[in-house]
Write an enzyme that holds these catalytic residues in place. Structure first.
Site, PDB file in Angstrom:
ATOM      1  N   GLU A 164      -6.404  -9.232   3.063  1.00 47.07           N
ATOM      2  CA  GLU A 164      -5.675  -8.744   4.231  1.00 47.07           C
ATOM      3  C   GLU A 164      -5.649  -9.498   5.202  1.00 47.07           C
ATOM      4  OE1 GLU A 164      -6.084  -4.531   5.452  1.00 47.07           O
ATOM      5  OE2 GLU A 164      -6.490  -3.997   3.162  1.00 47.07           O
ATOM      6  N   ASN A 200      -6.698   1.608   2.843  1.00 42.43           N
ATOM      7  CA  ASN A 200      -7.455   2.731   3.132  1.00 42.43           C
ATOM      8  C   ASN A 200      -6.992   3.979   2.056  1.00 42.43           C
ATOM      9  OD1 ASN A 200      -8.628   1.389   5.064  1.00 42.43           O
ATOM     10  ND2 ASN A 200      -7.351   2.219   6.563  1.00 42.43           N
ATOM     11  N   GLU A 238     -12.780  -1.920   2.092  1.00 43.42           N
ATOM     12  CA  GLU A 238     -13.435  -1.700   3.623  1.00 43.42           C
ATOM     13  C   GLU A 238     -14.311  -0.518   3.616  1.00 43.42           C
ATOM     14  OE1 GLU A 238     -10.189  -1.523   6.656  1.00 43.42           O
ATOM     15  OE2 GLU A 238      -9.700  -3.652   6.228  1.00 43.42           O
ATOM     16  N   TYR A 253      -7.034  -9.080  11.284  1.00 44.99           N
ATOM     17  CA  TYR A 253      -5.640  -8.572  11.966  1.00 44.99           C
ATOM     18  C   TYR A 253      -6.016  -9.341  13.500  1.00 44.99           C
ATOM     19  CZ  TYR A 253      -4.546  -5.730   7.822  1.00 44.99           C
ATOM     20  OH  TYR A 253      -4.170  -5.342   6.671  1.00 44.99           O
ATOM     21  N   GLU A 312       0.875  -1.176  -0.119  1.00 41.57           N
ATOM     22  CA  GLU A 312       0.116  -0.119  -0.127  1.00 41.57           C
ATOM     23  C   GLU A 312       0.975   1.217  -0.063  1.00 41.57           C
ATOM     24  OE1 GLU A 312      -2.727   0.018   3.021  1.00 41.57           O
ATOM     25  OE2 GLU A 312      -3.498   2.012   2.623  1.00 41.57           O
ATOM     26  N   GLN A 364       1.337  -6.708   5.399  1.00 41.96           N
ATOM     27  CA  GLN A 364       1.616  -6.252   4.195  1.00 41.96           C
ATOM     28  C   GLN A 364       2.964  -7.238   3.548  1.00 41.96           C
ATOM     29  OE1 GLN A 364       0.923  -2.092   2.972  1.00 41.96           O
ATOM     30  NE2 GLN A 364      -0.967  -2.066   4.044  1.00 41.96           N
TER      31      GLN A 364
HETATM   32  O1  AHR Z   1      -3.107  -2.851   6.063  1.00 40.73           O
HETATM   33  C1  AHR Z   1      -3.324  -1.878   6.626  1.00 40.73           C
HETATM   34  C2  AHR Z   1      -4.702  -1.289   6.635  1.00 40.73           C
HETATM   35  O2  AHR Z   1      -5.514  -2.128   7.324  1.00 40.73           O
HETATM   36  C3  AHR Z   1      -5.231  -1.259   5.319  1.00 40.73           C
HETATM   37  O3  AHR Z   1      -4.972   0.099   4.637  1.00 40.73           O
HETATM   38  C4  AHR Z   1      -6.780  -1.352   5.575  1.00 40.73           C
HETATM   39  O4  AHR Z   1      -7.422  -2.013   4.782  1.00 40.73           O
HETATM   40  C5  AHR Z   1      -6.776  -2.168   6.664  1.00 40.73           C
HETATM   41  O5  AHR Z   1      -7.754  -1.615   7.703  1.00 40.73           O
END
Ligand code: AHR
Length: 516
Positions: free
Chosen positions: A299, A79, A180, A251, A34, A356
């Site tokens: 993600e 984002n 998102e 996450y 990103e 990432q």
């Molecule tokens: O990977 C970091 C962020 O986590 C990304 O920009 C977003 O899509 C998610 O909330």
């Protein structure tokens, strides 16, 4: 059975060649870059670095990404994409605008854009999964970007690409319809109805420009979102015929410093996947459709170490140190279990992205003007990506269990296996979640003809769950190969010790009949 003072607990693993979950789509081992922090600038791109190639990309980072064997990389957000004007990143570099990135409160210089990123993915033997902005932009932008990237020539946008030096179309095959969009933090946050409508119309015109593309609708940004479920069913209801995949993001963190509970969090991911499969199949049934929507888990990772540090970052900096989690050993174990979970759902998850890839919650870290190094999570990803290609077997695991704060009946042994049809070889991936006891793994290969030999048992083990690698101590937590010469496979049966609190890769080779 005892080993010094350590109790061996027993666990059983049954693999039957005919009990298959599904073929692994190589895109399961995708990742994500990103425009955030130092992922692009100082990460993959650093023209002043001594190891930069002619295009400004760091050759050391290229080699590390190649080692991970990543077939697809999601780009440019996240984002970030919900406020991104992709036209800012094309054409002569000196004319590119500097913009405020409202998602991460940084300044975006636009020195890398779509064309440069496509070139970079070629250098790492990968491809691009391109996200479009459905936050501040819409259908017009959606059709134009596909025309710029994929149309051969003879139209405004395709000829503009050619004028920028890219004669051949990029042929980007997978496109994300925003990011998102259910989250209030997102630029252009939408209700499920608003998003479902725009996603459907964007997908429709994008496919009119290039019918060969596949598109991913944004699912919930997490399954604990209050709108989860309703979001999926509404969006799928509105866009079913024009979309191919629905996305999942997850996450995990260990803020409470509860290791047994933390390493069980892949069970949450498991429940999330099952729920999204149910949502997809519910809408399929409701519509009497013969089309199946598959999943893109685009993600996933551990993310929490950097939360406090990130609050101190100077707003509107260029390439600030953001989301630079330093991963420890227990993070690598959870990442191993998350990979096992993804493999177990290979029948429905066709695309996934470790979020990432470089510097930002990443397996690869760089120092500006200096070295690059591997985090602990680099290793389970590398093993799964390199040895996890083939057919996932419906592995029967009989393991001791434990209860933790959020989960009950957590299997101590988390395991799955992948069979390579061509070579006949089998790879078992296993995590021992127990911090105190080794396990004795009793393996049983059923329906596999011929003779087999264990050729490698890679183990990543550490008594300290918080042990990590750093730029000055990059080999503090690394995998090692155990001695396997004396482990025999007799009538398909073998037994192996799985050390306490460890990540394991057991590679079993089918012997050539002439050497049996
Ligand atoms: O990977 C970091 C962020 O986590 C990304 O920009 C977003 O899509 C998610 O909330």
């Amino acid at each position: 059975m005892k080993k010094e003072n350590v109790e061996f607990k027993r666990s059983k693993l049954i693999l039957d060649k005919d009990y298959q979950i599904g073929k692994v789509d190589k895109r399961l081992f995708g990742s994500f870059i990103e425009h955030l922090g130092r992922a692009v600038y100082e990460g993959i791109y650093e023209p002043d670095h001594p190891l930069a190639d002619k295009d400004g990309f760091r050759k050391d980072v290229i080699e590390l990404v190649k080692e991970l064997n990543v077939p697809i990389v999601r780009y440019p957000g996240g984002n970030f994409v919900s406020g991104y004007n992709w036209e800012d990143g094309i054409g002569p570099r000196e004319k590119r605008a500097r913009r405020l990135d409202l998602a991460w409160h940084s300044t975006e210089t636009n020195q890398v854009g779509i064309n440069e990123f496509v070139e970079w993915t070629k250098k790492v033997n990968s491809s691009v999964m391109l996200s479009i902005n459905l936050g501040t932009r819409g259908i017009d932008d959606a059709r134009n970007i596909v025309e710029y990237c994929n149309h051969p020539s003879g139209s405004y946008w395709s000829d503009l690409r050619i004028s920028h030096g890219y004669k051949q179309p990029h042929n980007i095959k997978v496109w994300c319809l925003g990011n998102e969009m259910d989250g209030p933090w997102q630029i252009g946050h939408k209700t499920a109805y608003e998003y479902g409508r725009i996603a459907n119309e964007a997908a429709k015109v994008m496919k009119w420009v290039d019918p060969s593309i596949e598109v991913v609708a944004a699912g919930s940004s997490g399954w604990h979102m209050p709108t989860f479920g309703e979001w999926e069913s509404t969006v799928l209801d509105l866009a079913y015929e024009n979309i191919d995949y629905v996305s999942l993001h997850a996450y995990y963190g260990n803020q409470e410093n509860d290791t047994p509970n933390f390493v069980a969090k892949s069970l949450d991911m498991e429940n999330f996947i099952r729920s999204v499969v149910s949502a997809c199949d519910y809408v399929k049934g409701k519509k009497h459709s013969s089309k199946t929507i598959n999943l893109s888990f685009d993600e996933w990772n551990v993310w929490f170490h950097s939360h406090e540090e990130d609050k101190k970052v100077e707003p509107w900096s260029v390439a600030p140190h953001l989301l630079e989690d330093i991963y420890d050993f227990e993070d690598a174990l959870l990442v191993g279990s998350m990979l096992i979970t993804l493999l177990r759902h290979a029948d429905r998850i066709k695309i996934a992205a470790l979020a990432q890839l470089v510097n930002v919650i990443a397996p690869i870290m760089t120092v500006k003007g200096g070295k690059s190094w591997k985090q602990t999570i680099f290793y389970p990803f590398k093993h799964a990506s390199n040895y996890g290609r083939g057919t996932v077997l419906n592995t029967i695991v009989d393991s001791p269990k434990y209860d933790s704060k959020d989960f009950s009946d957590v299997p101590v042994l988390d395991s799955t296996a992948v069979f390579e049809e061509e070579s006949g070889n089998i790879t078992i991936f296993a995590v021992n979640r127990d911090q105190k006891n080794d396990l004795l793994l009793e393996g049983d290969l059923r329906g596999f003809d011929g003779k087999y030999k264990i050729i490698d048992h890679i183990i990543m083990q550490n008594d300290d769950p918080k042990a990590s690698n750093t730029v000055n101590n990059p080999d503090n937590v690394v995998p090692k190969s155990a001695k396997v010469n004396d482990v025999t496979v007799k009538d398909g049966k073998f037994s192996l010790p799985i050390p306490k609190f460890s990540w394991n890769v057991i590679r079993i080779e089918k012997l050539n009949p002439t050497f049996q």
